[in-house]
Write a protein that holds these residues in place. Structure first.
Motif, mmCIF file in Angstrom:
data_model
loop_
_atom_site.group_PDB
_atom_site.id
_atom_site.type_symbol
_atom_site.label_atom_id
_atom_site.label_comp_id
_atom_site.label_asym_id
_atom_site.label_seq_id
_atom_site.Cartn_x
_atom_site.Cartn_y
_atom_site.Cartn_z
ATOM 1 N N ARG A 1 0.838 -1.194 0.000
ATOM 2 C CA ARG A 1 0.000 0.000 0.000
ATOM 3 C C ARG A 1 0.871 1.241 0.000
ATOM 4 O O ARG A 1 1.924 1.276 0.612
ATOM 5 C CB ARG A 1 -0.878 0.053 1.251
ATOM 6 N N GLU A 2 0.375 2.257 -0.667
ATOM 7 C CA GLU A 2 1.029 3.554 -0.608
ATOM 8 C C GLU A 2 0.716 4.178 0.748
ATOM 9 O O GLU A 2 -0.387 4.021 1.268
ATOM 10 C CB GLU A 2 0.514 4.470 -1.713
ATOM 11 N N VAL A 3 1.678 4.874 1.300
ATOM 12 C CA VAL A 3 1.475 5.564 2.565
ATOM 13 C C VAL A 3 0.849 6.914 2.274
ATOM 14 O O VAL A 3 1.415 7.722 1.539
ATOM 15 C CB VAL A 3 2.808 5.733 3.329
ATOM 16 N N GLU A 4 -0.323 7.142 2.814
ATOM 17 C CA GLU A 4 -1.000 8.426 2.654
ATOM 18 C C GLU A 4 -0.513 9.352 3.772
ATOM 19 O O GLU A 4 -0.640 9.020 4.948
ATOM 20 C CB GLU A 4 -2.517 8.227 2.752
ATOM 21 N N PRO A 5 0.083 10.485 3.425
ATOM 22 C CA PRO A 5 0.597 11.368 4.473
ATOM 23 C C PRO A 5 -0.519 11.923 5.351
ATOM 24 O O PRO A 5 -1.562 12.335 4.853
ATOM 25 C CB PRO A 5 1.298 12.490 3.711
ATOM 26 N N LYS B 1 2.496 15.945 3.545
ATOM 27 C CA LYS B 1 1.753 16.380 2.358
ATOM 28 C C LYS B 1 2.613 17.288 1.481
ATOM 29 O O LYS B 1 2.626 17.158 0.255
ATOM 30 C CB LYS B 1 0.469 17.096 2.763
ATOM 31 N N GLN B 2 3.347 18.192 2.105
ATOM 32 C CA GLN B 2 4.203 19.106 1.353
ATOM 33 C C GLN B 2 5.360 18.361 0.692
ATOM 34 O O GLN B 2 5.721 18.652 -0.449
ATOM 35 C CB GLN B 2 4.722 20.221 2.256
ATOM 36 N N LEU B 3 5.946 17.402 1.416
ATOM 37 C CA LEU B 3 7.047 16.632 0.844
ATOM 38 C C LEU B 3 6.570 15.803 -0.347
ATOM 39 O O LEU B 3 7.244 15.751 -1.380
ATOM 40 C CB LEU B 3 7.667 15.720 1.903
ATOM 41 N N GLU B 4 5.432 15.168 -0.221
ATOM 42 C CA GLU B 4 4.905 14.365 -1.317
ATOM 43 C C GLU B 4 4.513 15.240 -2.511
ATOM 44 O O GLU B 4 4.754 14.872 -3.655
ATOM 45 C CB GLU B 4 3.714 13.532 -0.851
ATOM 46 N N LYS B 5 3.947 16.401 -2.236
ATOM 47 C CA LYS B 5 3.591 17.335 -3.314
ATOM 48 C C LYS B 5 4.846 17.745 -4.093
ATOM 49 O O LYS B 5 4.852 17.735 -5.334
ATOM 50 C CB LYS B 5 2.910 18.566 -2.705
ATOM 51 N N GLU B 6 5.907 18.058 -3.374
ATOM 52 C CA GLU B 6 7.154 18.462 -4.023
ATOM 53 C C GLU B 6 7.774 17.294 -4.794
ATOM 54 O O GLU B 6 8.281 17.467 -5.904
ATOM 55 C CB GLU B 6 8.142 19.003 -2.991
ATOM 56 N N LEU C 1 17.689 20.306 6.655
ATOM 57 C CA LEU C 1 17.953 19.531 5.445
ATOM 58 C C LEU C 1 16.781 19.613 4.469
ATOM 59 O O LEU C 1 16.970 19.831 3.274
ATOM 60 C CB LEU C 1 18.229 18.076 5.811
ATOM 61 N N ILE C 2 15.573 19.473 4.986
ATOM 62 C CA ILE C 2 14.371 19.561 4.144
ATOM 63 C C ILE C 2 14.296 20.938 3.490
ATOM 64 O O ILE C 2 14.050 21.058 2.287
ATOM 65 C CB ILE C 2 13.104 19.273 4.976
ATOM 66 N N ILE D 1 13.697 26.293 0.192
ATOM 67 C CA ILE D 1 12.825 27.216 0.929
ATOM 68 C C ILE D 1 13.474 27.553 2.263
ATOM 69 O O ILE D 1 14.512 26.985 2.612
ATOM 70 C CB ILE D 1 11.418 26.602 1.162
ATOM 71 N N THR D 2 12.861 28.448 3.010
ATOM 72 C CA THR D 2 13.421 28.802 4.306
ATOM 73 C C THR D 2 13.049 27.747 5.338
ATOM 74 O O THR D 2 12.021 27.073 5.221
ATOM 75 C CB THR D 2 12.901 30.166 4.792
ATOM 76 N N ASP D 3 13.895 27.630 6.347
ATOM 77 C CA ASP D 3 13.585 26.704 7.431
ATOM 78 C C ASP D 3 12.331 27.148 8.180
ATOM 79 O O ASP D 3 11.614 26.333 8.738
ATOM 80 C CB ASP D 3 14.770 26.524 8.374
ATOM 81 N N VAL D 4 12.024 28.441 8.143
ATOM 82 C CA VAL D 4 10.821 28.954 8.788
ATOM 83 C C VAL D 4 9.568 28.320 8.179
ATOM 84 O O VAL D 4 8.623 27.972 8.887
ATOM 85 C CB VAL D 4 10.755 30.500 8.702
ATOM 86 N N GLU D 5 9.585 28.139 6.863
ATOM 87 C CA GLU D 5 8.434 27.518 6.209
ATOM 88 C C GLU D 5 8.262 26.067 6.664
ATOM 89 O O GLU D 5 7.156 25.618 6.957
ATOM 90 C CB GLU D 5 8.566 27.586 4.694
ATOM 91 N N VAL D 6 9.371 25.329 6.741
ATOM 92 C CA VAL D 6 9.290 23.940 7.209
ATOM 93 C C VAL D 6 8.836 23.916 8.669
ATOM 94 O O VAL D 6 7.990 23.106 9.050
ATOM 95 C CB VAL D 6 10.638 23.206 7.028
ATOM 96 N N PHE D 7 9.373 24.821 9.483
ATOM 97 C CA PHE D 7 8.937 24.910 10.881
ATOM 98 C C PHE D 7 7.435 25.184 10.965
ATOM 99 O O PHE D 7 6.762 24.679 11.856
ATOM 100 C CB PHE D 7 9.691 26.015 11.634
ATOM 101 N N SER D 8 6.902 25.973 10.038
ATOM 102 C CA SER D 8 5.462 26.270 10.079
ATOM 103 C C SER D 8 4.643 25.007 9.826
ATOM 104 O O SER D 8 3.585 24.826 10.424
ATOM 105 C CB SER D 8 5.098 27.371 9.073
ATOM 106 N N TRP D 9 5.125 24.116 8.959
ATOM 107 C CA TRP D 9 4.422 22.844 8.729
ATOM 108 C C TRP D 9 4.455 21.990 9.995
ATOM 109 O O TRP D 9 3.457 21.412 10.383
ATOM 110 C CB TRP D 9 5.041 22.067 7.577
ATOM 111 N N VAL D 10 5.632 21.920 10.621
ATOM 112 C CA VAL D 10 5.790 21.130 11.839
ATOM 113 C C VAL D 10 4.922 21.722 12.953
ATOM 114 O O VAL D 10 4.251 20.992 13.683
ATOM 115 C CB VAL D 10 7.274 21.054 12.255
ATOM 116 N N ALA D 11 4.905 23.047 13.064
ATOM 117 C CA ALA D 11 4.079 23.705 14.078
ATOM 118 C C ALA D 11 2.593 23.429 13.851
ATOM 119 O O ALA D 11 1.841 23.191 14.805
ATOM 120 C CB ALA D 11 4.351 25.209 14.086
#
Length: 94
Positions: free
Chosen positions: A4-8, A14-19, A57-58, A64-74
């Motif tokens: 099965r595919e892993v659905e995020p 979701k952002q990683l899979e989209k990219e 790393l992401i 992109i900026t680490d701030v954007e990745v932090f916003s996803w995690v937040a």
């Protein structure tokens, strides 16, 4: 039994899979580009919180900026997606 595919379930996932899809890469190629193991990547899709080094790393890999990745995690933390452990993925009902 088919794989099965892993659905995020996370915003990060979701952002990683989209990219990945936008770049036309397979999961294996994407994981190699990110420089992480397959269990680590699949964990991020399922609810494992990335560590600080992985967040940087992401951001670098995505250009992109680490701030954007932090916003996803937040956003994921605010939704209660992550477990207390930084290394174990959340269990998702099949």
């Amino acid at each position: 039994m088919s794989r099965r595919e892993v659905e995020p379930i996370t915003e990060l996932g979701k952002q990683l899979e989209k990219e990945r899809i936008n770049r036309g890469l397979t999961k294996e190629a994407w994981i190699t580009l990110l420089g992480v193991s397959k269990p680590t990547y699949l964990g991020w899709l399922r609810g494992a919180q990335p560590d600080l080094e992985s967040i940087f790393l992401i951001a670098e890999t995505l250009g992109i900026t680490d701030v954007e990745v932090f916003s996803w995690v937040a956003a994921d933390r605010a939704k209660g997606v992550y477990l207390n452990s930084l290394s174990r993925p959340a269990l998702v009902a099949a």
